[in-house]
Enzyme design. Structure first.
Site, PDB file in Angstrom:
ATOM      1  N   HIS A  73       0.850  -1.194   0.000  1.00 11.35           N
ATOM      2  CA  HIS A  73       0.000   0.000   0.000  1.00 11.35           C
ATOM      3  C   HIS A  73       0.883   1.241   0.000  1.00 11.35           C
ATOM      4  CE1 HIS A  73       0.095   1.654   4.212  1.00 11.35           C
ATOM      5  NE2 HIS A  73       0.330   0.404   4.572  1.00 11.35           N
TER       6      HIS A  73
ATOM      7  N   GLU B  59      -5.419   1.897   2.107  1.00  8.28           N
ATOM      8  CA  GLU B  59      -5.238   0.746   3.002  1.00  8.28           C
ATOM      9  C   GLU B  59      -5.495   1.147   4.442  1.00  8.28           C
ATOM     10  OE1 GLU B  59      -2.780  -1.913   5.718  1.00  8.28           O
ATOM     11  OE2 GLU B  59      -2.785   0.260   5.435  1.00  8.28           O
TER      12      GLU B  59
ATOM     13  N   HIS C 195       2.319   5.092  12.736  1.00  8.68           N
ATOM     14  CA  HIS C 195       1.145   5.957  12.586  1.00  8.68           C
ATOM     15  C   HIS C 195       1.339   7.320  13.263  1.00  8.68           C
ATOM     16  CE1 HIS C 195      -2.115   2.799  11.373  1.00  8.68           C
ATOM     17  NE2 HIS C 195      -1.073   2.816  10.551  1.00  8.68           N
TER      18      HIS C 195
END
Length: 439
Positions: free
Chosen positions: A125, A171, A287
């Site tokens: 992704h 994704e 993240h």
């Protein structure tokens, strides 16, 4: 790497499926008897992979600090990758879909040639989360797959199998792009993909060396490679089902891949085995805004990039195994809504000597308005049931159009085989349209 999956995929296609499916081929997973049977895999230059990461970092910096779905940074990322592949002689297709009110993009790149009866696919992704540039997650996998594809071009590789590469959008919103690609492939096209290799986070700063265990043949290729470097591997469990291999696996396509770790903590045993810091996450910037070009372990990125090329060269040179005899039932059988009894559709197999193979192919076409309601089994002539599909409240797509592989080697081939289907949740209905056994 995504943390969650969406309940419903709201997507609209812009390109025709027919255009997307050009130069595809029938599935048959086979690994050469030894790596020597394949052309020598290249050493992927780390500097080239890092140059791609530098470009992705620059794109994020110029576009609000991220490369997320629906943002200008994602479109610029896909344009960068597409430009490299076009210049290298690939046939590229930009597939569009809609999610969260924004246009998303998948990029598919086909290398000309190869057996038109077997497609080996590798992908990653390309999007980041909105909170950061996503250089490890998943610039690392995207850059390594890109450089491996460019290495195919530089080598003028003429593999036995047809090679296809994919970069997925959205994704991070729940595998939206890869689900859209797989769900829009007709069953005949899905059956042409002999294996899908996924690479999501392969340069984690405190890395581990994890291998997907979904398909034994694909798992072995990666383990064999790392064994040549005397690097122990572990089975990947942290992100199982959280990345783009899941939609392929769910329709019966063999999957494999590599992973260097996300937000789980590295144990003392793992630190002894691989180095790094025990008690710390494999990627402390997972993240986060600090997932920048500084958030990469060069050694892990280099080793995993070389492993990708090794797998493509080794599996791409695999011989194609011709399919055995097939038997099909095309009579519609209604599947009553829950609560209702299971229904069966029979196939009589005759003229096949001995037992069924360990790779018995079961092609299933069930029309249904909510496939997550369905439990599907293959029932052997002696009554033994092999589970093909469980029910799932999160499996919201229409229809079950899939190819499953069953180890039925303990069963006598000849006799009456049955597809057994039961609807275990209320409201949605459908019918068995057709199914086929290939020995």
């Amino acid at each position: 790497m995504s943390l969650s999956a969406s309940r419903r995929l709201a997507a609209t296609t812009v390109l025709t499926v027919a255009g997307l499916l050009a130069a595809t081929a029938p599935a048959a997973l086979a690994v050469p008897a030894s790596a020597a049977a394949a052309p020598t895999p290249p050493d992927i230059p780390l500097a080239n992979v890092k140059a791609h990461l530098s470009q992705l970092q620059s794109i994020a910096t110029a576009n609000g600090g991220n490369r997320a779905h629906g943002r200008t940074g994602y479109k610029a990322s896909i344009d960068y990758v597409k430009g490299k592949l076009d210049a290298a002689g690939f046939t590229t297709t930009l597939q569009t879909f809609t999610s969260s009110g924004a246009t998303g993009y998948n990029l598919i790149a086909d290398w000309p040639g190869g057996d038109p009866n077997s497609v080996l696919m590798a992908g990653s992704h390309l999007d980041s989360v909105t909170s950061g540039p996503g250089i490890n997650d998943n610039g690392s996998g995207s850059a390594a797959v890109l450089e491996s594809a460019l290495a195919v071009s530089r080598a003028g590789l003429q593999p036995t199998k047809h090679l296809r590469f994919g970069w997925w959008g959205a994704e991070e919103l729940g595998l939206i792009g890869s689900k859209y690609y797989v769900n829009n492939l007709p069953s005949a096209e899905r059956a042409k993909i002999s294996g899908y290799l996924n690479f999501d986070m392969i340069g984690s700063p405190n890395p581990g060396y994890f291998v997907y265990d979904d398909d034994p043949a694909l798992e072995k290729v990666f383990k064999d490679y790392f064994a040549t470097l005397s690097i122990p591997t572990e089975i990947e469990t942290e992100g199982d089902g959280r990345s783009d291999h899941a939609p392929f696996k769910n329709v019966g396509i063999p999957v494999g891949g590599l992973f260097s770790g996300a937000d789980y903590t590295k144990t003392s045993a793992q630190a002894q085995k691989w180095g790094g810091t025990a008690g710390q996450a494999f990627d402390r910037c997972y993240h986060s805004s600090c997932d920048t070009s500084a958030n990469i372990n060069d050694t892990a990125l280099d080793r995993n990039s070389d492993a990708i090329a090794y797998a493509i060269w080794t599996l791409g040179a695999g011989t194609t195994v011709p399919p055995g005899p097939s038997f099909e039932n095309t009579t519609d059988v209604a599947v009553p809504d829950s609560p209702g009894a299971a229904v069966t559709s029979p196939i009589t197999v005759s003229g096949v000597a001995g037992n069924a193979p360990s790779t018995l192919k079961v092609d299933v076409n069930i029309v249904h308005t909510w496939r997550g309601d369905l439990v599907v089994d293959l029932v052997a002539p002696d009554g033994t049931a092999y589970r093909l599909k469980n029910s799932s409240s999160n499996d919201s797509a229409d229809n079950v159009v899939a190819t499953y592989t069953v180890d039925a080697s303990s069963e006598v081939a000849n006799g009456i085989w049955k597809l057994k289907v039961q609807d275990v949740a209320a409201q949605d209905t459908g019918y068995i349209n057709s199914w086929k056994l290939t020995f």
